[in-house]
Design a protein around this motif. Structure first.
Motif, PDB file in Angstrom:
ATOM      1  N   LEU A  77      63.510  -7.214  33.354  1.00  0.00           N
ATOM      2  CA  LEU A  77      62.906  -8.161  32.317  1.00  0.00           C
ATOM      3  C   LEU A  77      63.899  -8.767  31.259  1.00  0.00           C
ATOM      4  O   LEU A  77      64.856  -8.083  30.634  1.00  0.00           O
ATOM      5  CB  LEU A  77      61.785  -7.503  31.304  1.00  0.00           C
ATOM      6  CG  LEU A  77      60.507  -7.136  32.152  1.00  0.00           C
ATOM      7  CD1 LEU A  77      59.628  -6.411  31.187  1.00  0.00           C
ATOM      8  CD2 LEU A  77      59.853  -8.147  32.880  1.00  0.00           C
ATOM      9  N   THR A  78      63.937 -10.152  30.857  1.00  0.00           N
ATOM     10  CA  THR A  78      64.438 -10.782  30.067  1.00  0.00           C
ATOM     11  C   THR A  78      63.963 -10.821  28.535  1.00  0.00           C
ATOM     12  O   THR A  78      62.817 -10.522  28.432  1.00  0.00           O
ATOM     13  CB  THR A  78      64.854 -12.125  30.373  1.00  0.00           C
ATOM     14  OG1 THR A  78      63.621 -12.883  30.498  1.00  0.00           O
ATOM     15  CG2 THR A  78      65.562 -11.981  31.912  1.00  0.00           C
ATOM     16  N   VAL A  79      64.766 -11.441  27.768  1.00  0.00           N
ATOM     17  CA  VAL A  79      64.282 -11.636  26.309  1.00  0.00           C
ATOM     18  C   VAL A  79      63.056 -12.708  26.448  1.00  0.00           C
ATOM     19  O   VAL A  79      62.022 -12.510  25.770  1.00  0.00           O
ATOM     20  CB  VAL A  79      65.125 -12.063  25.312  1.00  0.00           C
ATOM     21  CG1 VAL A  79      64.641 -12.522  24.172  1.00  0.00           C
ATOM     22  CG2 VAL A  79      66.288 -11.078  25.150  1.00  0.00           C
ATOM     23  N   ASP A  80      63.034 -13.759  27.264  1.00  0.00           N
ATOM     24  CA  ASP A  80      62.356 -14.739  27.443  1.00  0.00           C
ATOM     25  C   ASP A  80      61.043 -14.013  28.134  1.00  0.00           C
ATOM     26  O   ASP A  80      59.795 -14.603  27.924  1.00  0.00           O
ATOM     27  CB  ASP A  80      62.710 -15.790  28.742  1.00  0.00           C
ATOM     28  CG  ASP A  80      63.641 -16.583  27.696  1.00  0.00           C
ATOM     29  OD1 ASP A  80      63.793 -16.674  26.390  1.00  0.00           O
ATOM     30  OD2 ASP A  80      64.315 -17.405  28.623  1.00  0.00           O
ATOM     31  N   ASP A  81      60.911 -13.183  29.114  1.00  0.00           N
ATOM     32  CA  ASP A  81      59.817 -12.529  29.737  1.00  0.00           C
ATOM     33  C   ASP A  81      58.970 -11.687  28.594  1.00  0.00           C
ATOM     34  O   ASP A  81      57.817 -11.714  28.441  1.00  0.00           O
ATOM     35  CB  ASP A  81      60.181 -11.292  30.699  1.00  0.00           C
ATOM     36  CG  ASP A  81      61.012 -12.140  31.946  1.00  0.00           C
ATOM     37  OD1 ASP A  81      60.575 -13.237  32.276  1.00  0.00           O
ATOM     38  OD2 ASP A  81      61.817 -11.530  32.623  1.00  0.00           O
ATOM     39  N   TYR A  82      59.921 -11.195  27.644  1.00  0.00           N
ATOM     40  CA  TYR A  82      59.219 -10.435  26.493  1.00  0.00           C
ATOM     41  C   TYR A  82      58.392 -11.383  25.693  1.00  0.00           C
ATOM     42  O   TYR A  82      57.327 -11.027  25.176  1.00  0.00           O
ATOM     43  CB  TYR A  82      59.955  -9.505  25.756  1.00  0.00           C
ATOM     44  CG  TYR A  82      60.469  -8.062  26.372  1.00  0.00           C
ATOM     45  CD1 TYR A  82      59.565  -7.361  26.685  1.00  0.00           C
ATOM     46  CD2 TYR A  82      61.779  -8.069  27.050  1.00  0.00           C
ATOM     47  CE1 TYR A  82      59.898  -5.874  27.398  1.00  0.00           C
ATOM     48  CE2 TYR A  82      62.082  -6.798  27.333  1.00  0.00           C
ATOM     49  CZ  TYR A  82      61.210  -5.958  27.899  1.00  0.00           C
ATOM     50  OH  TYR A  82      61.859  -4.903  28.571  1.00  0.00           O
ATOM     51  N   GLU A  83      58.944 -12.479  25.189  1.00  0.00           N
ATOM     52  CA  GLU A  83      58.272 -13.579  24.688  1.00  0.00           C
ATOM     53  C   GLU A  83      56.965 -13.970  25.369  1.00  0.00           C
ATOM     54  O   GLU A  83      56.149 -14.276  24.742  1.00  0.00           O
ATOM     55  CB  GLU A  83      59.344 -14.647  24.417  1.00  0.00           C
ATOM     56  CG  GLU A  83      60.461 -14.119  23.292  1.00  0.00           C
ATOM     57  CD  GLU A  83      61.609 -15.465  23.194  1.00  0.00           C
ATOM     58  OE1 GLU A  83      61.721 -16.418  24.118  1.00  0.00           O
ATOM     59  OE2 GLU A  83      62.515 -15.107  22.080  1.00  0.00           O
ATOM     60  N   LYS A  84      57.162 -14.095  26.446  1.00  0.00           N
ATOM     61  CA  LYS A  84      56.091 -14.600  27.542  1.00  0.00           C
ATOM     62  C   LYS A  84      55.060 -13.637  27.387  1.00  0.00           C
ATOM     63  O   LYS A  84      53.869 -13.718  27.265  1.00  0.00           O
ATOM     64  CB  LYS A  84      56.378 -14.764  28.765  1.00  0.00           C
ATOM     65  CG  LYS A  84      57.320 -16.128  29.022  1.00  0.00           C
ATOM     66  CD  LYS A  84      57.754 -16.303  30.425  1.00  0.00           C
ATOM     67  CE  LYS A  84      58.806 -17.385  30.714  1.00  0.00           C
ATOM     68  NZ  LYS A  84      59.243 -17.483  32.008  1.00  0.00           N
ATOM     69  N   LEU A  85      55.286 -12.487  27.468  1.00  0.00           N
ATOM     70  CA  LEU A  85      54.107 -11.106  27.230  1.00  0.00           C
ATOM     71  C   LEU A  85      53.607 -11.209  26.120  1.00  0.00           C
ATOM     72  O   LEU A  85      52.413 -11.242  25.652  1.00  0.00           O
ATOM     73  CB  LEU A  85      54.829  -9.811  27.515  1.00  0.00           C
ATOM     74  CG  LEU A  85      55.236  -9.517  28.993  1.00  0.00           C
ATOM     75  CD1 LEU A  85      56.063  -8.259  28.873  1.00  0.00           C
ATOM     76  CD2 LEU A  85      53.946  -9.341  29.785  1.00  0.00           C
ATOM     77  N   GLY A  86      54.426 -11.639  24.989  1.00  0.00           N
ATOM     78  CA  GLY A  86      53.665 -11.708  23.557  1.00  0.00           C
ATOM     79  C   GLY A  86      53.152 -10.419  22.791  1.00  0.00           C
ATOM     80  O   GLY A  86      52.232 -10.644  22.322  1.00  0.00           O
ATOM     81  N   VAL A  87      53.934  -9.313  23.340  1.00  0.00           N
ATOM     82  CA  VAL A  87      53.247  -8.205  22.752  1.00  0.00           C
ATOM     83  C   VAL A  87      54.380  -7.833  21.309  1.00  0.00           C
ATOM     84  O   VAL A  87      55.564  -8.054  21.617  1.00  0.00           O
ATOM     85  CB  VAL A  87      53.191  -6.865  23.540  1.00  0.00           C
ATOM     86  CG1 VAL A  87      52.154  -7.448  24.617  1.00  0.00           C
ATOM     87  CG2 VAL A  87      54.494  -6.580  24.429  1.00  0.00           C
TER      88      VAL A  87
END
Length: 312
Positions: free
Chosen positions: A16-26
């Motif tokens: 998972l990338t930083v962008d992925d975590y931003e998309k998850l929004g948790v």
């Protein structure tokens, strides 16, 4: 109460990338530290760092239990605690969770494990699946757990951040419901808090160390254009910066940015270390972060205004 979505992370989420975590929004995450007495998550620092950079600001940690008797439970609890302290310097009162997913795990052994966590100064959590719940005496466990997290998936399709509570598992004491193993189709477990207790135990101001109030001065590190900064699970503010540090003497390379973290290697003078971020701790040490194939290494590049090598 405001219900909150959170994720749990293990080596399966290492890509998972930083962008992925931003998309998850948790804003909250539970991260695996260990399993049995033979496995410590080699991606723990990478997972925490990227999650923090992507917006997560509160963390808890878990251990996958493999014990089937009280003696094994005590050994696994010690292994979990030792790795939590040595690898990520987990603070007192942090929520530390037993993941109980195997058959034949006695209730008495669960209590031994949770009691060891509480005696060590941590808040305690118990996680299991709805299919295994009947094999535990929840009433016996309740006095030793601060947080009960139950898994039950209503569908195998990718889930969004609005779980269908028509499928909520009927059980006592539930603080959080893990309702999917594929949140937003990103192959990460998604859960939701269902009590105020569930929310409060993730309170970053209580569970994590506070950010360093002293700002690094400009000359403390080599100058460059910084793309962004973030605060990690230890409360340290990191600044993205790509450069090379040449050791001026023997320096310990560690798994974490604390002097208590386990040592990866002792680097002799003259070693070139490529780093991608820096942070200053409360003692005035400037830590450099070295990307590695299995996470990150950390070393001190400067104390106060005294460099321990050369930057280029």
């Amino acid at each position: 109460m405001a219900r909150e979505i959170f994720v749990d992370l293990s080596s399966f989420q290492k890509d998972l990338t930083v962008d992925d975590y931003e998309k998850l929004g948790v804003k909250k995450a539970i991260v695996k530290i260990s399993e049995s007495t033979t496995y410590a998550n080699p991606y723990i620092h990478d997972l925490v760092d990227k999650a923090a950079a992507g917006g997560v600001n509160a963390f808890a940690f878990y251990h996958f239990g493999r014990f089937t008797n009280d003696a094994q439970a005590a050994n696994e609890a010690k292994y979990f605690i030792d790795n939590a302290k040595n690898q990520v310097n987990v603070k007192p009162k942090t929520l530390m969770i037993l993941d109980a997913e195997i058959n034949g795990m006695p209730t008495s052994s669960v209590i031994v494990f949770l009691k060891a966590l509480r005696d060590a100064g941590f808040r305690t959590g118990f996680y299991t699946g709805k299919n295994l719940l009947a094999s535990f005496d929840l009433e016996e466990i309740k006095p030793y757990m601060d947080f009960f997290w139950l898994a039950s998936y209503p569908t195998v399709a990718p889930a969004d951040k609005n779980p269908d509570f028509n499928y909520f598992p009927s059980a006592k004491y539930v603080d959080a419901w893990q309702y999917t193993d594929n949140l937003l189709g990103m192959k990460v477990d998604g859960s939701i808090t269902v009590t105020d207790n569930g929310n409060n135990l993730f309170n970053a101001s209580e569970n994590l160390s506070q950010p360093n109030s002293s700002k690094p001065v400009a000359q403390s590190v080599p100058s460059s254009t910084q793309a962004h900064e973030w605060t990690d699970s230890l409360g340290m503010t990191w600044h993205e910066e790509h450069g090379t540090f040449i050791t001026g003497g023997a320096i310990n390379l560690r798994w974490g940015a604390t002097t208590q973290s386990s040592i990866i290697a002792q680097l002799p003078a003259g070693v070139e270390v490529k780093y991608d971020a820096w942070s200053r701790d409360q003692s005035g040490r400037v830590w450099l972060r070295q990307p590695r194939t299995n996470g990150y290494g950390y070393l001190v590049g400067r104390v106060g205004n005294e460099a321990w090598g050369k930057f280029k």
